[in-house]
Design a protein around this motif. Sequence first.
Motif, mmCIF file in Angstrom:
data_model
loop_
_atom_site.group_PDB
_atom_site.id
_atom_site.type_symbol
_atom_site.label_atom_id
_atom_site.label_comp_id
_atom_site.label_asym_id
_atom_site.label_seq_id
_atom_site.Cartn_x
_atom_site.Cartn_y
_atom_site.Cartn_z
ATOM 1 N N HIS A 15 10.340 11.973 -27.392
ATOM 2 C CA HIS A 15 11.288 11.151 -28.142
ATOM 3 C C HIS A 15 12.377 12.011 -28.780
ATOM 4 C CE1 HIS A 15 9.663 7.081 -27.849
ATOM 5 N NE2 HIS A 15 8.464 7.614 -27.909
ATOM 6 N N LEU A 16 11.991 13.152 -29.335
ATOM 7 C CA LEU A 16 12.973 14.037 -29.951
ATOM 8 C C LEU A 16 13.949 14.586 -28.907
ATOM 9 C CD1 LEU A 16 13.932 15.357 -32.552
ATOM 10 C CD2 LEU A 16 12.306 17.208 -32.119
ATOM 11 N N VAL A 17 13.436 14.988 -27.758
ATOM 12 C CA VAL A 17 14.289 15.471 -26.664
ATOM 13 C C VAL A 17 15.254 14.372 -26.235
ATOM 14 C CG1 VAL A 17 14.257 16.085 -24.203
ATOM 15 C CG2 VAL A 17 12.780 17.293 -25.813
ATOM 16 N N ALA A 18 14.749 13.151 -26.096
ATOM 17 C CA ALA A 18 15.583 12.021 -25.675
ATOM 18 C C ALA A 18 16.717 11.778 -26.667
ATOM 19 C CB ALA A 18 14.731 10.763 -25.520
ATOM 20 N N LEU A 19 16.388 11.760 -27.964
ATOM 21 C CA LEU A 19 17.409 11.536 -28.992
ATOM 22 C C LEU A 19 18.445 12.660 -29.009
ATOM 23 C CD1 LEU A 19 15.162 10.224 -31.902
ATOM 24 C CD2 LEU A 19 16.896 8.932 -30.645
ATOM 25 N N LEU A 20 17.969 13.881 -28.903
ATOM 26 C CA LEU A 20 18.878 15.022 -28.923
ATOM 27 C C LEU A 20 19.777 15.038 -27.685
ATOM 28 C CD1 LEU A 20 19.775 17.572 -30.365
ATOM 29 C CD2 LEU A 20 17.958 18.798 -29.183
ATOM 30 N N ALA A 21 19.201 14.771 -26.512
ATOM 31 C CA ALA A 21 19.998 14.749 -25.278
ATOM 32 C C ALA A 21 21.077 13.675 -25.362
ATOM 33 C CB ALA A 21 19.088 14.515 -24.072
ATOM 34 N N LYS A 22 20.712 12.499 -25.860
ATOM 35 C CA LYS A 22 21.683 11.410 -25.975
ATOM 36 C C LYS A 22 22.785 11.773 -26.971
ATOM 37 C CE LYS A 22 22.180 6.495 -26.924
ATOM 38 N NZ LYS A 22 21.517 5.248 -27.277
ATOM 39 N N ALA A 23 22.397 12.342 -28.113
ATOM 40 C CA ALA A 23 23.385 12.708 -29.138
ATOM 41 C C ALA A 23 24.350 13.774 -28.614
ATOM 42 C CB ALA A 23 22.676 13.206 -30.395
ATOM 43 N N LEU A 24 23.830 14.774 -27.924
ATOM 44 C CA LEU A 24 24.690 15.826 -27.384
ATOM 45 C C LEU A 24 25.575 15.293 -26.255
ATOM 46 C CD1 LEU A 24 22.222 18.850 -27.445
ATOM 47 C CD2 LEU A 24 24.278 18.554 -28.844
ATOM 48 N N ARG A 25 25.008 14.406 -25.430
ATOM 49 C CA ARG A 25 25.802 13.787 -24.355
ATOM 50 C C ARG A 25 26.959 12.997 -24.953
ATOM 51 N NH1 ARG A 25 26.067 8.807 -22.659
ATOM 52 N NH2 ARG A 25 24.103 8.102 -23.563
ATOM 53 N N GLY A 69 23.347 21.945 -23.824
ATOM 54 C CA GLY A 69 22.596 22.560 -24.924
ATOM 55 C C GLY A 69 23.434 23.291 -25.944
ATOM 56 N N GLY A 70 24.636 23.664 -25.562
ATOM 57 C CA GLY A 70 25.539 24.311 -26.509
ATOM 58 C C GLY A 70 25.037 25.630 -27.072
ATOM 59 N N GLY A 71 24.154 26.302 -26.340
ATOM 60 C CA GLY A 71 23.648 27.593 -26.808
ATOM 61 C C GLY A 71 22.635 27.496 -27.931
ATOM 62 N N LEU A 72 22.196 26.285 -28.253
ATOM 63 C CA LEU A 72 21.231 26.106 -29.346
ATOM 64 C C LEU A 72 19.817 26.551 -28.960
ATOM 65 C CD1 LEU A 72 22.367 22.577 -30.595
ATOM 66 C CD2 LEU A 72 22.859 24.788 -31.653
ATOM 67 N N GLY A 73 19.483 26.459 -27.671
ATOM 68 C CA GLY A 73 18.153 26.838 -27.207
ATOM 69 C C GLY A 73 17.078 25.787 -27.455
ATOM 70 N N VAL A 74 17.475 24.598 -27.900
ATOM 71 C CA VAL A 74 16.465 23.585 -28.240
ATOM 72 C C VAL A 74 15.762 23.019 -27.012
ATOM 73 C CG1 VAL A 74 17.427 22.941 -30.473
ATOM 74 C CG2 VAL A 74 18.233 21.791 -28.427
ATOM 75 N N PHE A 75 16.486 22.836 -25.918
ATOM 76 C CA PHE A 75 15.837 22.312 -24.716
ATOM 77 C C PHE A 75 14.927 23.372 -24.104
ATOM 78 C CE2 PHE A 75 19.713 19.606 -24.899
ATOM 79 C CZ PHE A 75 19.066 18.400 -25.102
ATOM 80 N N GLU A 76 15.345 24.623 -24.213
ATOM 81 C CA GLU A 76 14.498 25.729 -23.724
ATOM 82 C C GLU A 76 13.208 25.775 -24.535
ATOM 83 O OE1 GLU A 76 13.173 28.503 -21.269
ATOM 84 O OE2 GLU A 76 15.089 27.491 -20.992
ATOM 85 N N GLU A 77 13.324 25.652 -25.849
ATOM 86 C CA GLU A 77 12.138 25.641 -26.711
ATOM 87 C C GLU A 77 11.275 24.405 -26.431
ATOM 88 O OE1 GLU A 77 9.537 27.109 -29.626
ATOM 89 O OE2 GLU A 77 11.206 28.107 -28.633
ATOM 90 N N ALA A 78 11.922 23.282 -26.161
ATOM 91 C CA ALA A 78 11.182 22.046 -25.890
ATOM 92 C C ALA A 78 10.354 22.150 -24.616
ATOM 93 C CB ALA A 78 12.146 20.867 -25.783
ATOM 94 N N ARG A 79 10.757 23.009 -23.691
ATOM 95 C CA ARG A 79 10.026 23.141 -22.425
ATOM 96 C C ARG A 79 8.564 23.487 -22.666
ATOM 97 N NH1 ARG A 79 13.311 26.886 -18.372
ATOM 98 N NH2 ARG A 79 11.714 26.130 -16.945
ATOM 99 N N LYS A 80 8.291 24.438 -23.566
ATOM 100 C CA LYS A 80 6.888 24.820 -23.776
ATOM 101 C C LYS A 80 6.107 23.704 -24.463
ATOM 102 C CE LYS A 80 7.244 27.443 -28.079
ATOM 103 N NZ LYS A 80 7.157 28.760 -28.693
ATOM 104 N N TRP A 81 6.759 22.955 -25.365
ATOM 105 C CA TRP A 81 6.061 21.873 -26.067
ATOM 106 C C TRP A 81 5.827 20.675 -25.158
ATOM 107 C CZ3 TRP A 81 3.653 23.596 -29.996
ATOM 108 C CH2 TRP A 81 4.174 24.667 -30.713
ATOM 109 N N MET A 82 6.797 20.367 -24.304
ATOM 110 C CA MET A 82 6.618 19.268 -23.338
ATOM 111 C C MET A 82 5.504 19.616 -22.356
ATOM 112 S SD MET A 82 8.744 16.620 -23.793
ATOM 113 C CE MET A 82 9.242 15.889 -22.250
ATOM 114 N N LEU A 83 5.483 20.881 -21.918
ATOM 115 C CA LEU A 83 4.449 21.317 -20.989
ATOM 116 C C LEU A 83 3.079 21.224 -21.649
ATOM 117 C CD1 LEU A 83 3.741 22.527 -18.250
ATOM 118 C CD2 LEU A 83 4.067 24.782 -19.269
ATOM 119 N N LEU A 84 2.980 21.685 -22.871
ATOM 120 C CA LEU A 84 1.711 21.648 -23.585
ATOM 121 C C LEU A 84 1.197 20.222 -23.719
ATOM 122 C CD1 LEU A 84 -0.287 23.541 -24.991
ATOM 123 C CD2 LEU A 84 0.958 23.148 -27.113
#
Length: 186
Positions: A15-25, A69-84
């Motif tokens: 849900h957080l990834v979805a909200l962030l992706a939509k907001a950045l888009r 992502g704008g260099g924030l690294g949030v989607f990269e960080e989300a990868r490990k949490w989504m995988l987990l």
Amino acid sequence: MARAENKAEASGVAHLVALLAKALREQQGLTQVELGKMTGYTGSAISAMETCAQPASDKMLAKLEEKVGGGLGVFEEARKWMLLEKYPVRFRGFAEIEAGAITISSYETLVVDGLFQTEAYARALIGGGYPPVSEQKREELVEARLARRKLFDRDPAPMIELILEEGVLRRRLRRDSHLPPHHPHP
């Protein structure tokens, strides 16, 4: 395949990834179709991700990081949490410990240890379990199982001690059934 029931089952991270992706888009003035073209997905796939009907895959997260992502690294960080979160609840703590282990010892009598399974073997094993899982869930579990191998790329790599009983290597798995594997006599 995007499904309405996924929305109810989606994790907090999804849900957080979805909200962030939509907001950045939206901040960048992009439509779902435009973001889809930029990332190699359809507008429908972006919509499904934004509504959690189909949470973002690892590949989609990597593309989102690169494109919006704008260099924030949030989607990269989300990868490990989504995988987990793709792992069964009972395995999540173990997966975190395993990822940081310096020595891994495994003695297996029934199946090949998950770290060493081929994609086809993992798919057959997961798909043959009971209760049966959906094709989507099976693919998520296979992806998560194979992603555990990242620990081999670490420096230093962990020391591995693996013992498999011969029967593990000879046993054939049937991909077309939810029955126990076939045990041919050697």
